[in-house]
Design an enzyme around this catalytic site. Structure first.
Site, PDB file in Angstrom:
ATOM      1  N   GLY A 139     -12.919 -40.311   7.431  1.00  0.00           N
ATOM      2  CA  GLY A 139     -11.728 -41.557   7.398  1.00  0.00           C
ATOM      3  C   GLY A 139     -10.796 -41.830   6.584  1.00  0.00           C
ATOM      4  O   GLY A 139      -9.465 -41.958   7.499  1.00  0.00           O
ATOM      5  N   GLU A 140     -10.502 -41.230   6.161  1.00  0.00           N
ATOM      6  CA  GLU A 140      -9.804 -41.936   4.795  1.00  0.00           C
ATOM      7  C   GLU A 140      -8.858 -40.958   4.325  1.00  0.00           C
ATOM      8  O   GLU A 140      -7.649 -41.217   4.163  1.00  0.00           O
ATOM      9  CB  GLU A 140     -10.231 -42.312   3.371  1.00  0.00           C
ATOM     10  CG  GLU A 140     -11.516 -43.214   3.458  1.00  0.00           C
ATOM     11  CD  GLU A 140     -12.313 -44.089   3.501  1.00  0.00           C
ATOM     12  OE1 GLU A 140     -10.131 -44.781   2.926  1.00  0.00           O
ATOM     13  OE2 GLU A 140     -12.816 -44.876   3.795  1.00  0.00           O
TER      14      GLU A 140
ATOM     15  N   LYS B  40     -19.239 -34.971   5.112  1.00  0.00           N
ATOM     16  CA  LYS B  40     -18.487 -34.814   3.951  1.00  0.00           C
ATOM     17  C   LYS B  40     -17.772 -35.873   5.248  1.00  0.00           C
ATOM     18  O   LYS B  40     -17.845 -36.322   5.846  1.00  0.00           O
ATOM     19  CB  LYS B  40     -17.554 -34.321   3.262  1.00  0.00           C
ATOM     20  CG  LYS B  40     -17.328 -32.622   2.363  1.00  0.00           C
ATOM     21  CD  LYS B  40     -17.213 -32.405   2.218  1.00  0.00           C
ATOM     22  CE  LYS B  40     -17.709 -31.188   1.048  1.00  0.00           C
ATOM     23  NZ  LYS B  40     -16.606 -30.157   0.475  1.00  0.00           N
TER      24      LYS B  40
ATOM     25  N   ILE C 278     -18.262 -30.628  11.220  1.00  0.00           N
ATOM     26  CA  ILE C 278     -18.159 -32.226  12.116  1.00  0.00           C
ATOM     27  C   ILE C 278     -18.723 -32.214  12.846  1.00  0.00           C
ATOM     28  O   ILE C 278     -19.129 -31.048  13.599  1.00  0.00           O
ATOM     29  CB  ILE C 278     -16.303 -31.216  12.461  1.00  0.00           C
ATOM     30  CG1 ILE C 278     -15.326 -30.871  11.059  1.00  0.00           C
ATOM     31  CG2 ILE C 278     -16.233 -32.322  13.510  1.00  0.00           C
ATOM     32  CD1 ILE C 278     -15.077 -32.409  10.298  1.00  0.00           C
TER      33      ILE C 278
ATOM     34  N   ASN D  30     -18.288 -34.973  15.483  1.00  0.00           N
ATOM     35  CA  ASN D  30     -18.074 -34.926  16.883  1.00  0.00           C
ATOM     36  C   ASN D  30     -16.662 -34.373  16.494  1.00  0.00           C
ATOM     37  O   ASN D  30     -15.846 -35.739  16.514  1.00  0.00           O
ATOM     38  CB  ASN D  30     -18.257 -36.305  17.565  1.00  0.00           C
ATOM     39  CG  ASN D  30     -18.124 -36.865  18.571  1.00  0.00           C
ATOM     40  OD1 ASN D  30     -17.441 -35.828  19.088  1.00  0.00           O
ATOM     41  ND2 ASN D  30     -17.989 -37.821  19.173  1.00  0.00           N
ATOM     42  N   PRO D  31     -15.900 -33.489  16.843  1.00  0.00           N
ATOM     43  CA  PRO D  31     -14.408 -33.267  16.531  1.00  0.00           C
ATOM     44  C   PRO D  31     -13.329 -34.095  17.619  1.00  0.00           C
ATOM     45  O   PRO D  31     -12.511 -34.343  16.731  1.00  0.00           O
ATOM     46  CB  PRO D  31     -14.384 -31.498  17.143  1.00  0.00           C
ATOM     47  CG  PRO D  31     -15.816 -31.432  18.232  1.00  0.00           C
ATOM     48  CD  PRO D  31     -16.767 -32.507  17.382  1.00  0.00           C
ATOM     49  N   LYS D  32     -14.071 -34.483  18.257  1.00  0.00           N
ATOM     50  CA  LYS D  32     -13.185 -35.881  18.977  1.00  0.00           C
ATOM     51  C   LYS D  32     -12.807 -36.993  18.466  1.00  0.00           C
ATOM     52  O   LYS D  32     -11.832 -37.298  18.160  1.00  0.00           O
ATOM     53  CB  LYS D  32     -13.956 -35.347  20.204  1.00  0.00           C
ATOM     54  CG  LYS D  32     -13.378 -36.551  21.639  1.00  0.00           C
ATOM     55  CD  LYS D  32     -13.413 -37.143  22.916  1.00  0.00           C
ATOM     56  CE  LYS D  32     -12.827 -37.158  23.666  1.00  0.00           C
ATOM     57  NZ  LYS D  32     -13.331 -36.480  25.318  1.00  0.00           N
TER      58      LYS D  32
END
Ligand code: FAD
Ligand code: SF4
Ligand code: FES
Ligand code: FES
Lengths: 275, 328, 738
Positions: C704-705, C701, C629, C631-633
């Site tokens: 968004g989906e 990876k 990850i 940018n976890p935000k």
């Protein structure tokens, strides 16, 4: 933020970078403890991102009208109405087609495109502005009706160099993704907090006969439901409003699984194939 | 939106006169309904008379009850201490509708006058007797999940979509109007809206050029035991599938008198005399509420896609009465 | 230790967005701008018999009315209005408006009115009168279901093993049919373009998820070299797939601008959006699962049928992931398409996957109840250790950990299996779960970095940022590998003057464009190393590019940071003010040996009012395993968005067609219900990071989906758990629960 500025300003920065630096007041957050951004500064009068795009627009603006360009025969204004109003404190006198709604007057006439059109039918809230301090939909407000009124748009929320606390809190809690509903959310939130302060009730207020006391999360959700966010940034929006309203920070709602925890789980899974 | 002449009226007589003089003129109040419909080319006035600056937004005690100005905003009305204290049902109904922004714009008069949300009415490419008399009713044999189960005709099966009026019907409000000749008259709100019959283009009994000046609420004994329930497709900012305005005057554990008005089920708020009769003099209990609900929906005639409104209506009546009686 | 990657960072475009300065397509100014307004047709199929524009032309302010009669033929072949290219080499024939009298769908554009003001154009558009020779149409997918066929693209689906036979002999079976309503993306920003020609050069501001494809589309449309077309799309107010393909309006806008020799702006109305960019198709799915009593799946037969248009083929590949989720030796999972007289469907957030997994994950829940096995347990029993389709190992897969951690966090142990067994006062409580899955895609992408002696950098790539935070994440990656601070990086996107990048779709931007930015930064370092080592006394002599890193203005040996050079000095010695490198990243060969996928486990709680049929999703937990990850935000925001979309699909969203007219009857936001703030409650994300050295150099990876994929199924399963009602048709509106 001040400290961060000082830290990096040792290196020579171009005007652009300086603008960028100021554009990104939250970068100081990287790798640090959470911090409050209320009262952070805003990049002068023109932000960097606007600058980048200005260049592109200016290239266009330099285009001379082509010979042979086609114009309407009689483009005169129909049913013109003169209105004198204030927009973000500045007096404006406009002559508008009676059909012009405030939203189009802002976007097409005054070149203030901060206020967004999402549906043009009162069904989304993207066009929310404040008229005489109350949140309303600019897509269903005829510009002609605004004689003597005072309009506040998203462009007018920051106080000079300072972001409005809600603007800062939206950044802090990631209360947006694409940003298109954001100006409407912000204006709506400003108006909504005023309404709450006045003691207005809502659909989820248990007893409407009693004085209204507390703006719970459910109250915020209901009162902000006239602003659709298709990116779904609602939890961030609620957290931002909550903090702007109460000063209370919200706990993070995400986390990484730590190495040890993962190791434990893997071991347990080996021993026992169930959940 | 067709070109139109815009005038700002400074007095009621001038406003009413101007509209009366032009069959294609309309009043402009909050604009939230009429501008939307003008953009869709459903409403086509060539003149708008802006009544927003008329001094008709006062909310005050009158004749033992309260008089609310036709141009008072929905939000100011809902939050006025007189309304919150004496007519909480009205407050609840108003805040169940639309959104904060819209309620800040919408006026009480405009709200009573709002037109249906039938999809065919909105789409000028579709048949609709209400919009274009004689073209047929698109919804009758089309998509009618959100349409009427009471009082419809084969000319129109639309519903009145508003919330506020459901409470006004329960509270026996009276609509005060001013004709272009300066004469005032009052219309009991129950007679304000019409059933579609053969003239669905007429939503209500207001004559062209008549201006609503106020809505009068008689003294009410329902303040303690009333509830507005709204069932919709999402949690907020949506029109009612079914709504119920329920009000009870209790005498110990018994109902002295009751009001049951269903919204979202007919061309006008549907006050159920049957349910009210079934409640009067009976104990305030789930059992009698169920009987009342059965009575309320007994005459329902659902269309192809809205049979659910009958069952939903019953359950909503029971729930609203239970809430009103403070049994849940 | 990374300085920025993996740490939360607020959006670099945040201030621009909260102050209203971020400019979206319709907001660019141009001199002498004229306003176009589209006129839509009113029959579903047939031809335009007549079109009368005289009244519109006479209306004040009208510049011209374009119809099929006076619009120049656009595109490679006259009269080809359809068939978009299937790959980059194929000719672009995508639908172009006003090219013939043919009507393919209701609310098809039949005219464009251009006027001096928006108000004038909108009004005059109402004055255009068309008549039609209507033909018999079909818009109901149910009616053409039997004639559905395999898409001509790709090989016809082959069964694995012998699913029919295995189903017959299965100890336990579930057979069910599921339906998903047609849906529309409804980004808040309506699609818009501002087009201006300068001779045969076109500049167009457009709402796009891929500026290069719009450029190519416009170049072929107008027969000009691609280099003559500049497409600019710096901010996109949401798109969710609706701007992946060039829609019809950019060409229409540019056509009008060229004909009128002045800039033209066209903005869709909300209603026009419903036929202006495609939709998630109406999908009917039939599933048969066979299992042993132990829960082991022995057969899966999953057939999806969905609509396409009569003039283009679109396949959502609904059943694609069914082949890869569970270990099962016998399987058949075709997706079939049936043409109807509607616009062509398109990809919509988590395309195919969310539809297919809705059916599959509900069926798994049904199977769990038949077997009386905990639904989560059933998924573990059928866990796929390798990709069941290809037999290849996964490059990484921490799904099992997701199930377990999610169950712990959610309190799954407390769940009582029996439906209607949990309550909160009058409300019925239901807990449901589902698996999320998505491919870890990567496409070729390029980025360019100009690194200056003062440590600042300008980074560009023609990707887009429709909301996931691409501006921010690319800034972070660049700063990480250039060793400077994010505030010294200026990243720009959404412009065909920048190096090529793939469409922002399929959750591949960070892996593709991020890899390019990463590669470009390493190329800068390599270049600096070469420069440094021109100096005989360089302490980095002999070092390979892989041995060095940039940090705070120094280039240093990774294993011995004391060996370093001052970058500004190196540059000064070489008389360089800046170093520029462009890098194209491509998916590695190594990836082919693996199945590369992202996974997640999703848990939701619903509370149902049993009397009124109201469902509230009161709690949702996303446990996500999708590599690293950055940018976890912003990633968390993506997951939140996935849940909100899942709520919409499960409970509120449906595009309704009156099949008598073949017309969409709720093309607006009052009748098409997207979730509002009050519909959304607590949403938590747990990131289970995977160390994946195969997918790409950054180990990322897409996500968004992924965050949406399992949610509709999890909600439907939770509704079943709460009420005992198995609703197999989305959306689950109150009427379906009475
Ligand atoms: C997206 C959306 C959602 C909504 N949801 C709800 C809901 O859930 N529940 C609900 O109840 N309402 C809802 N509304 C409707 C809203 O409340 C009405 O649009 C509003 O009340 C109309 O009031 P107005 O003052 O804006 O009327 P206008 O639009 O100004 O006028 C409407 C009509 O009334 C006439 N009129 C206005 N004032 C007078 C007067 N004094 N005398 C005579 N005629 C007059 C006008 O000529 C016009 O024909 C919604 C509206 C929108 C846009
Ligand atoms: S129900 Fe009434 S409003 Fe709707 S189409 Fe029929 S006539 Fe028109
Ligand atoms: S644009 Fe005004 S509410 Fe949508
Ligand atoms: S941030 Fe994209 S719509 Fe709200």
């Amino acid at each position: 933020m001040k400290d961060d500025l000082d830290e990096t300003s040792g290196a020579e920065l171009s005007a652009d970078e300086e603008a960028l630096l100021r554009e990104m007041p939250t970068l100081g957050e990287v790798g640090q403890a959470r911090r409050t951004f209320l009262g952070q500064t805003l990049a002068g009068s023109m932000g960097l991102f606007a600058l980048m795009l200005m260049e592109k627009e200016q290239a266009l603006a330099a285009l001379a009208a082509e010979p042979g360009a086609v114009f309407a025969a009689a483009p005169a204004l129909e049913n013109p109405v003169r209105v004198a109003l204030k927009v973000n404190g500045a007096a404006k006198t406009l002559e508008v087609d009676s059909r012009t709604v405030l939203l189009d007057a802002l976007r097409e006439r005054l070149e203030m495109t901060g206020t967004k059109k999402g549906c043009d039918q009162g069904q989304c809230g993207a066009c929310t502005v404040l008229v005489d301090g109350r949140r309303v939909l600019s897509c269903l407000t005829l510009a002609a009706t605004l004689e003597g009124r005072e309009v506040t748009t998203v462009e007018g929320l920051a106080r000079g160099e300072e972001l409005h606390p809600l603007q800062a809190a939206f950044i802090k809690y990631d209360g947006f993704q694409c940003g298109y509903c954001t100006p409407g959310q912000l204006c709506s939130a400003v108006g909504m907090l005023e309404e709450a302060k006045r003691g207005d009730v809502s659909h989820v207020t248990e007893d409407v006969t009693a004085p209204f006391k507390q703006l719970s999360d459910d109250e915020i959700r209901e009162r902000m439901s006239g602003n659709i966010c298709r990116c779904g940034a609602y939890p961030g929006i609620v957290a931002a409003i909550r903090e702007a309203h109460t000063g209370r920070e919200s706990a993070r709602t995400w986390r990484f699984v730590e190495e040890e925890e993962l190791a434990r789980v893997r071991k347990e899974l080996e021993a026992d194939e169930t959940v | 939106m067709r070109p139109f002449k815009y005038t700002r009226a400074s007095d009621a007589a001038v406003a009413a006169g101007a509209v009366a003089a032009n069959p294609n003129a309309k009043f402009l109040a909050g604009g939230t309904n009429i501008l939307d419909l003008m953009k869709e080319d459903v409403e086509r006035p060539n003149e708008l008379v802006d009544v927003n600056r008329l001094k008709l937004s006062e909310i005050k005690e009158a004749r033992g009850g309260v008089s609310i100005g036709a141009l008072a905003k929905n939000s100011d009305t809902a939050n006025h201490p007189l309304i919150r204290r004496n007519y909480p049902l009205l407050t609840q109904a108003i805040v169940a509708g639309a959104s904060g922004q819209l309620r800040n714009m919408a006026t009480n008069g405009g709200n009573l006058m709002q037109r249906t949300r039938c999809q065919y009415f909105y789409d000028t490419a579709m048949p609709c007797n209400k919009r274009e008399p004689g073209t047929g009713c698109g919804a009758l044999e089309g998509l009618n999940r959100i349409h009427a189960i009471f009082g419809w005709s084969d000319k129109c099966v639309a519903t009145y979509p508003g919330d506020m009026a459901n409470a006004l019907y329960a509270l026996d409000a009276v609509v005060r109007v001013r004709g272009s000749n300066g004469k005032e008259r009052t219309i009991p709100v129950n007679d304000f809206h019409r059933l579609p019959g053969d003239t669905p283009e007429k939503d209500n009994n207001l004559a062209h050029g008549e201006l609503i000046t106020a809505i009068e609420l008689p003294k009410s004994n329902f303040a303690k035991n009333s509830y507005y329930l709204k069932v919709r497709d999402r949690a907020s900012y949506a029109f009612a599938l079914v709504a119920v305005a329920a009000a009870l005057e209790l005498d110990g554990g018994n109902v002295r008198q009751a009001r049951v008005v269903l919204g979202g089920v007919a061309h006008k708020p549907w006050r159920s005399a049957e349910a009210e009769a079934a409640l009067a003099g009976r104990p305030a209990s789930e059992e009698s509420f169920r009987r009342a609900a059965e009575a309320a929906l007994a005459g329902a005639k659902p269309l192809a896609h809205n049979a659910y409104k009958v069952e939903l209506g019953k359950r909503a009546v029971v729930r609203a009465l239970m809430r009103a009686a403070r049994l849940v | 230790m990374p300085r920025y990657i993996g740490k939360e960072m607020s959006r670099v475009d945040g201030v621009a967005k909260v102050t209203g300065r971020a400019k979206y397509a319709a907001e660019f100014r141009a001199p002498n701008l004229a306003y176009g307004f589209i006129v839509l047709g009113s029959v579903a199929k047939g031809t335009i018999k007549s079109i009368d524009t005289s009244e519109a032309e006479r209306a004040p302010g009208v510049v011209r009315v374009f119809t099929h009669l006076n619009t120049p033929k656009l595109g490679p072949k006259a009269n080809t209005e359809y068939a978009p290219p299937r790959n980059a080499r194929e000719q672009d024939k995508s639908f172009r408006a006003l090219q013939s009298d043919r009507i393919y769908f209701n609310a098809q554009p039949v005219a464009l009115v251009v006027a001096e003001s928006y108000e004038q154009a909108r009004y005059a558009a109402r004055l255009v009168k068309a008549t039609y020779d209507a033909e018999k149409h079909t818009t109901d997918t149910e009616a053409v279901r039997e004639s559905a066929r395999s898409p001509s693209q790709g090989p016809p689906p082959k069964p694995r093993g012998n699913p029919e036979e295995a189903l017959k002999t299965a100890a336990v079976k579930v057979e069910a049919e599921y339906r998903i309503a047609m849906e529309h993306h409804n980004p808040m920003e309506p699609h818009a373009a501002v087009a201006a020609w300068d001779g045969d050069r076109l500049t167009i501001f457009d709402k796009s998820q891929e500026v290069y494809s719009v450029r190519r589309h416009l170049a072929t449309t107008f027969g000009v070299p691609e280099a003559n077309v500049t497409v600019v799309s710096p901010y996109v107010g949401g798109a969710f797939g609706s701007s992946l393909r060039p829609n019809y309006y950019p060409a229409l806008t540019a056509m009008a601008a060229r004909e009128l020799k002045r800039p033209v702006k066209v903005v869709y109305t909300r209603t026009q959006m419903f036929t202006g960019h495609g939709h998630r198709p109406y999908t009917i799915q039939k599933i048969a699962l066979g299992a042993e009593r132990s829960g082991k799946l022995t057969s899966m037969i999953h057939t999806a049928v969905h609509n396409t248009s009569t003039f283009e083929e679109f396949s959502d590949n609904t059943t694609g992931f069914t082949r890869q989720v569970y270990a099962c030796p016998n399987l058949f999972a075709p997706t079939l398409i049936a043409p109807v007289d509607l616009p062509t469907p398109t990809w919509m957030r988590a395309p195919g996957a969310v539809s297919g997994m809705f059916a599959l994950e509900c069926a798994m829940d049904e199977l769990a109840y038949k077997l009386n096995i905990d639904p989560l347990e059933l998924r573990l029993i059928n866990y796929a250790e390798r990709d069941p389709e290809s037999g290849r190992p996964f490059s990484s897969k921490a799904l099992r950990e997701c199930y377990r951690l999610g169950a712990e966090k959610f309190g799954w142990k407390e769940r009582r299996m029996e439906p209607r067994s949990m309550r909160d006062g009058r409300l019925l409580v239901g807990w449901g779960t589902a698996t999320g899955v998505w491919g870890a895609f990567q496409s070729p992408a390029s980025a360019k970095i100009t690194y200056r002696a003062d440590g600042t950098a300008h980074v560009t790539s023609a990707t887009s940022d429709i909301g996931p935070g691409t501006y921010t994440v690319m800034t972070m990656i660049a700063a990480e590998y250039l060793g400077n601070r994010p505030e010294q990086v200026k990243f720009e996107l959404g412009d065909t003057n920048f190096p090529r990048a793939p469409a922002q779709g399929g959750s591949q931007t960070t892996s593709s464009v991020g890899s390019a930015v990463h590669g470009a930064a390493l190329a800068v370092a390599a270049r600096l190393l070469a420069l440094a080592n021109q100096d005989e006394s360089s302490p980095l002599k002999g070092a390979a590019p892989a041995d060095v890193e940039m940090l705070d203005g120094r280039l240093r040996l990774k294993r011995d940071p004391s060996k370093s050079v001052q970058i500004p000095e190196v540059m000064r010695r070489n008389n360089l003010a800046e170093v520029t490198e462009t890098f194209e990243s491509r998916p590695s060969e190594e990836r082919r040996k693996y199945a590369t996928m992202a996974h997640g486990a999703q848990f939701v709680e619903v509370k149902v009012d049993p009397d009124l049929g109201r469902v509230r999703v009161t709690r949702a937990i996303e446990v996500t395993a999708c590599g690293k990850i950055i940018n976890p935000k912003a990633s968390h925001s993506q997951e939140i968005g996935g849940v909100v979309w899942g709520i919409g699909m499960a409970l509120t969203e449906a595009t309704e067609i009156d099949h008598r007219f073949g017309r969409i009857m709720n093309p607006n936001l009052q009748h098409y219900h997207v979730p509002v703030n009050a519909d959304v409650h607590e949403i938590e994300t747990i990131f289970v990071e995977e160390d994946d050295t195969v997918v790409n150099p950054l180990g990322v990876k897409g996500m968004g989906e992924l965050g949406m994929v399992g949610i509709p199924a999890a909600i439907a399963n939770a509704v079943f758990h709460a009420t005992g009602r198995r609703v197999r048709e989305l959306p689950i509106t109150p009427d379906k629960l009475l």
